[in-house]
Design a protein around this motif. Structure first.
Motif, PDB file in Angstrom:
ATOM      1  N   LEU A  31       3.566  -0.830  14.849  1.00  8.62           N
ATOM      2  CA  LEU A  31       4.755  -1.210  14.081  1.00  8.62           C
ATOM      3  C   LEU A  31       4.388  -1.539  12.637  1.00  8.62           C
ATOM      4  O   LEU A  31       5.058  -1.110  11.700  1.00  8.62           O
ATOM      5  N   ILE A  32       3.297  -2.294  12.472  1.00  9.72           N
ATOM      6  CA  ILE A  32       2.850  -2.666  11.125  1.00  9.72           C
ATOM      7  C   ILE A  32       2.385  -1.431  10.357  1.00  9.72           C
ATOM      8  O   ILE A  32       2.700  -1.257   9.166  1.00  9.72           O
ATOM      9  N   LEU A  33       1.639  -0.556  11.019  1.00  6.89           N
ATOM     10  CA  LEU A  33       1.161   0.651  10.355  1.00  6.89           C
ATOM     11  C   LEU A  33       2.310   1.581   9.979  1.00  6.89           C
ATOM     12  O   LEU A  33       2.283   2.219   8.923  1.00  6.89           O
ATOM     13  N   CYS A  34       3.330   1.660  10.823  1.00  8.48           N
ATOM     14  CA  CYS A  34       4.513   2.447  10.472  1.00  8.48           C
ATOM     15  C   CYS A  34       5.192   1.849   9.248  1.00  8.48           C
ATOM     16  O   CYS A  34       5.620   2.573   8.338  1.00  8.48           O
ATOM     17  N   GLY A  35       5.286   0.511   9.225  1.00  4.76           N
ATOM     18  CA  GLY A  35       5.867  -0.147   8.065  1.00  4.76           C
ATOM     19  C   GLY A  35       5.059   0.103   6.810  1.00  4.76           C
ATOM     20  O   GLY A  35       5.612   0.386   5.740  1.00  4.76           O
ATOM     21  N   PHE A  36       3.730   0.014   6.938  1.00  2.00           N
ATOM     22  CA  PHE A  36       2.844   0.298   5.807  1.00  2.00           C
ATOM     23  C   PHE A  36       3.028   1.727   5.298  1.00  2.00           C
ATOM     24  O   PHE A  36       3.197   1.974   4.100  1.00  2.00           O
ATOM     25  N   GLY A  37       2.960   2.689   6.226  1.00  2.00           N
ATOM     26  CA  GLY A  37       3.069   4.092   5.829  1.00  2.00           C
ATOM     27  C   GLY A  37       4.388   4.393   5.150  1.00  2.00           C
ATOM     28  O   GLY A  37       4.439   5.111   4.144  1.00  2.00           O
ATOM     29  N   SER A  38       5.462   3.824   5.700  1.00  3.57           N
ATOM     30  CA  SER A  38       6.786   4.045   5.117  1.00  3.57           C
ATOM     31  C   SER A  38       6.893   3.399   3.749  1.00  3.57           C
ATOM     32  O   SER A  38       7.449   3.986   2.815  1.00  3.57           O
ATOM     33  N   TYR A  39       6.388   2.174   3.641  1.00  4.50           N
ATOM     34  CA  TYR A  39       6.470   1.473   2.363  1.00  4.50           C
ATOM     35  C   TYR A  39       5.673   2.205   1.285  1.00  4.50           C
ATOM     36  O   TYR A  39       6.107   2.301   0.138  1.00  4.50           O
ATOM     37  N   MET A  40       4.517   2.726   1.656  1.00  4.17           N
ATOM     38  CA  MET A  40       3.657   3.363   0.674  1.00  4.17           C
ATOM     39  C   MET A  40       4.188   4.723   0.222  1.00  4.17           C
ATOM     40  O   MET A  40       3.988   5.120  -0.922  1.00  4.17           O
ATOM     41  N   PHE A  41       4.884   5.458   1.119  1.00  6.67           N
ATOM     42  CA  PHE A  41       5.188   6.854   0.806  1.00  6.67           C
ATOM     43  C   PHE A  41       6.644   7.264   0.991  1.00  6.67           C
ATOM     44  O   PHE A  41       6.978   8.423   0.726  1.00  6.67           O
TER      45      PHE A  41
END
Length: 491
Positions: free
Chosen positions: A346-356
């Motif tokens: 969940l955190i990695l999905c949030g990170f990936g979405s936020y970054m790109f």
């Protein structure tokens, strides 16, 4: 538990004291939505455009505004008139501020649910401990007193607190293996605010793996023979029922395309007016520098009109002059790559979405920091990462409390050159926010640049924070993969 309620009381009183503070345009947005849902029939909700602040949240949030408007009419009926654009009477301010404080009790309830049912580090004498030594109280305080939520909701003005409360309730139910309830809460959340689609892949993978396949725990191996059609039908029924309840009336009225066009306005452009501190903040500033360099040395035939105008502070599309222009199709491809254990996924999905992702707002960083707080008592190495993404407005207070509390838990002392749980380099980066803010708030205006180059402070802040968040994203990826590797392979 008495100490916990004391924390809740202090935080609530602090929110009340913030009533006279700055109000952003989002205050006018929600005032307008109150008026739209109260004064107009449902068939006109997603067509109304008297104000530029049109309704662009999913139907459940529109119904929330409708319910709030039934109370708002007793404070000031004039706030519910669509034509009263930018209306801000004292009674309107009082009502809207109170509505955020009261809906925040959903977050408080969700935090209590998670902390009492999911924390394994809680000690027997927890009631006798204070905020600096009790894992229960530390995590509760980090979530309830979250600096980002305080700024975005109770100063800037939004309703993120109760939304994250629904997210935490969903996560809690999954921790309890009450998977259908977890799916129900998350589907409900999506129909309040669609930005949580960022983390939907984590839910899809987890529920498919741990609910639709019958197995003895997450770590057990699965095969197609264990796949349960009954369970996937039940899961689908729960999720589809929520969406039908939300969008059903608009489907019947043949308004679904109009609603979706409001929810996903790609014409707003790749980047928000002032960039979120993500990959594109770095991408944009490099493109701008390369453009100026090429202009100076006549390396490219660069037009002055419409090229690289990303610093104007307007919501619009722009073309990168030197580097490849990114389309929304490409950004979506980055989002679907992060699949690990549920909370980390969940955190990695949030990170990936936020970054790109497309047109990201700065406030979307809360989708990373709130779930990240749930990990800080699980692994010591995870505790340092969220600090890079806290707002510098509450930098000193939040860092001191956060670091002191977790430093006590992990028995890590302060030093002159190193904050607890941070390396020297990480410490220097965090402290670097202070001189950056001094330049933005004092030096830049004194030099007379605030009129000629007004975008510089926000650009510097976005780029500086983007470096830290990029570092956190990469570091968390590494920690996540190391966690999955056998210890012998890491040595």
């Amino acid at each position: 538990m008495e100490t916990w309620w004391m924390v809740v009381g202090i935080v609530t009183c602090t929110k009340l004291l913030l009533f006279p503070s700055y109000k952003s345009t989002d205050f006018d947005v929600h005032r307008n939505w109150l008026a739209i849902t109260h004064s107009l029939p449902i068939s006109k909700w997603y067509y109304e455009e008297t104000s530029e602040w049109t309704l662009d949240y999913p139907p459940f949030f529109a119904w929330l505004e409708y319910l709030l408007s039934q109370i708002a009419q007793f404070f000031d009926p004039d706030m519910l008139k669509v034509e009263n654009i930018n209306y801000r009477s004292d009674a309107t301010v009082l009502f809207q501020r109170l509505s955020v404080v009261l809906t925040d009790f959903i977050l408080i309830y969700a935090v209590k649910e998670f902390c009492t049912k999911c924390i394994k580090l809680q000690r027997k004498d927890d009631d006798k401990q204070d905020i600096f030594t009790s894992p229960f109280l530390i995590l509760s305080s980090l979530l309830i007193c979250n600096a980002g939520l305080m700024i975005v909701d109770h100063i800037h003005f939004q309703y993120n607190g109760f939304l994250f409360g629904i997210l935490l309730l969903s996560i809690t139910r999954l921790y309890e293996n009450r998977n259908l309830e977890g799916a129900l809460w998350f589907a409900t959340l999506l129909n309040f605010k669609h930005i949580y689609l960022y983390v939907a892949p984590a839910y899809f993978v987890y529920l498919l793996r741990c609910y639709c396949f019958k197995s003895d725990g997450v770590a057990a191996k699965i095969s197609w023979r264990t796949f349960s059609f009954t369970r996937i039908i039940m899961l689908g029924f729960v999720v589809i029922s929520v969406f039908c309840l939300s969008f059903g009336p608009f489907i019947v009225m043949d308004q679904l395309p109009q609603v979706l066009s409001r929810l996903f306005p790609f014409k707003r452009g790749l980047c928000h007016a002032y960039w979120a501190p993500n990959f594109y903040a770095l991408y944009n500033v490099v493109d701008k520098a390369a453009t100026l360099f090429c202009k100076k040395y006549n390396l490219l035939n660069v037009s002055d009109s419409g090229s690289a105008m990303m610093t104007g502070g307007l919501v619009q599309e722009f073309q990168h002059t030197v580097y490849l222009y990114c389309q929304q199709f490409y950004t979506f491809g980055f989002i679907l790559k992060d699949q690990k254990s549920f909370l980390r996924c969940l955190i990695l999905c949030g990170f990936g979405s936020y970054m790109f992702a497309w047109h990201v707002h700065e406030k979307a960083i809360l989708i990373i920091t709130i779930p990240f707080s749930l990990l800080v008592l699980d692994k010591k190495r995870c505790t340092a990462i969220p600090h890079f993404v806290y707002s510098c407005s509450l930098f000193i207070i939040s860092i001191n409390i956060y670091k002191s509390s977790l430093g006590n838990i992990y028995r890590i002392p302060w030093t002159l050159t190193q904050l607890p749980l941070c390396s020297t380099l990480e410490t220097l980066y965090l402290l670097g926010i202070v001189p950056l803010e001094i330049y933005n708030s004092i030096i830049h205006p004194v030099l007379g640049l605030d009129q000629r180059l007004p975008f510089i402070p926000l650009m510097l802040t976005s780029v500086y924070c983007a470096i830290g968040i990029m570092y956190c994203w990469i570091k968390f990826y590494i920690l996540t993969f190391q966690e999955k590797m056998p210890k012998s392979h890491r040595e």
